[in-house]
Scaffold this motif. Sequence first.
Motif, short mmCIF file in Angstrom:
data_model
loop_
_atom_site.label_atom_id
_atom_site.label_comp_id
_atom_site.label_asym_id
_atom_site.label_seq_id
_atom_site.Cartn_x
_atom_site.Cartn_y
_atom_site.Cartn_z
N THR A 121 0.83 -1.20 0.00
CA THR A 121 0.00 0.00 0.00
C THR A 121 0.87 1.26 0.00
N ASP A 124 -4.67 2.17 5.19
CA ASP A 124 -4.86 0.80 4.73
C ASP A 124 -3.88 -0.11 5.47
N ASN A 180 -4.78 6.45 -3.82
CA ASN A 180 -4.59 5.44 -2.77
C ASN A 180 -4.80 4.03 -3.33
N ALA A 237 -4.02 -0.50 -2.28
CA ALA A 237 -3.45 -1.63 -1.55
C ALA A 237 -3.71 -2.86 -2.40
N TYR A 266 -7.01 -5.82 -5.73
CA TYR A 266 -6.65 -4.52 -5.17
C TYR A 266 -7.88 -3.78 -4.66
N GLY A 288 -8.79 0.55 -3.78
CA GLY A 288 -8.22 1.89 -3.89
C GLY A 288 -9.02 2.81 -4.77
#
Length: 307
Positions: free
Chosen positions: A47, A53, A72, A74, A211, A213
Motif C-alpha cells: 500500500t 490501509d 490510494n 493496496a 486490489y 483503492g
Amino acid sequence: MKSYPIFLFLLLAGAVFLLICPAVLADSGASGVLYQSNFATNPQLTTNNPSSDYWDPTQEMYHFGIEPSTGNYAYTAPITYNSGSFTFEYDLIIAQMDQGATFRMGFTGTDMDFNKGPNVITAFTNNKNGLIMTLHTVSPSAIQKDVTSEMSSYGGPTVNYQLNTTYHVKVDYNNDTSVVTETVSNKQTGQTLWSYYTTSQSPLKGMNRVYLGNVGDYGTMGLYAIGWIDNIRLTTPVAAATATPTTQPIITQPTYAVNQTLTTKPLVTYTPIPANTHKSPGSGVIAVAALGILGSLMAVRSANRKK
C-alpha cells in the motif's frame, strides 16, 4: 527362519502405507484457488497509504480508508492468471461513506486504474440516490461497462446497502459468454440484497492482482470511505475427473419420441467450490486384511516357540 521377522516387518510396513496413502492422494488434487486470505495473519498487502490501509490484528480484518484524488491503493502479491472463468468474493463492512466517496475493490491489471483495462471492479458509493452498489468492467480492448443498483441503470427498484452491516460480495465471470455477475448478500442472514450482470464484450485476460483503492478517481478530497474487508477468495473452475463408463448388457427397449423445448437464459454459470475428495475404501480393506494376516502369523510363531 531368520527371514521370518523381515517378512513380518515388510507386511506391517505395507499395511501402514495402505492406510496412509489415500489421505495423501486426497490432499494432492488441484484446488483451483488463485488467492485467498482470512486475515488471521498479516496478508502483507502493498500500500502507498499505511496509515489508512492496514491489517487490523484485533479484528483479524483489513482496514481501509479511501479518499478521492489521492491515488490510494493496496494490492496483493502477483497472481498467476492468463484467462478463463473465475469467481472473486470477499466480506465487506463499511463504517463511513461520505457523499461523493467510493470504495472500490476487484481483480485488475498492473495499472490498478479503474478506467483502464483489464479489470473487474465492485464499487460502493454514496450519491444522490443514496448508498449505491456498482459492477464495473473494462476489457483488454478498453471497452468499459457499468451497471448499478439504481433503477435508471438496471431497470429494477433502486437498492441501497446499509452502513455497519457485513455483506458478502461475489463476482462470477463466465469466459464462454463474457458475462460478469455481481451478487451482494447479507453475511449473517444469507439473503441476497442485489444481484445483476453485465458483459465484458470480449474475453477478460491479463489481470494479475486483487486490489482496493481509488487510482483514477479525481473527485473532491476530504471525503472518505472507511471500513474493513475480510475473507478474500479468488478461484477458477476445477475440471471434473473423467469417469470410465461401465459396460452394461444391451437390452432392447421400445423407442419413444419426445418433443422438448429448451430455453437458454443469459446468465453466468457459477463457479463450483471444489468438494473434498473422499477417501477410497478399497485400500483400507486391504490394510485391515494385511494386519489380520500379520496377527495370525505372529500367533502361529508364538505357538511354535512354546512347543
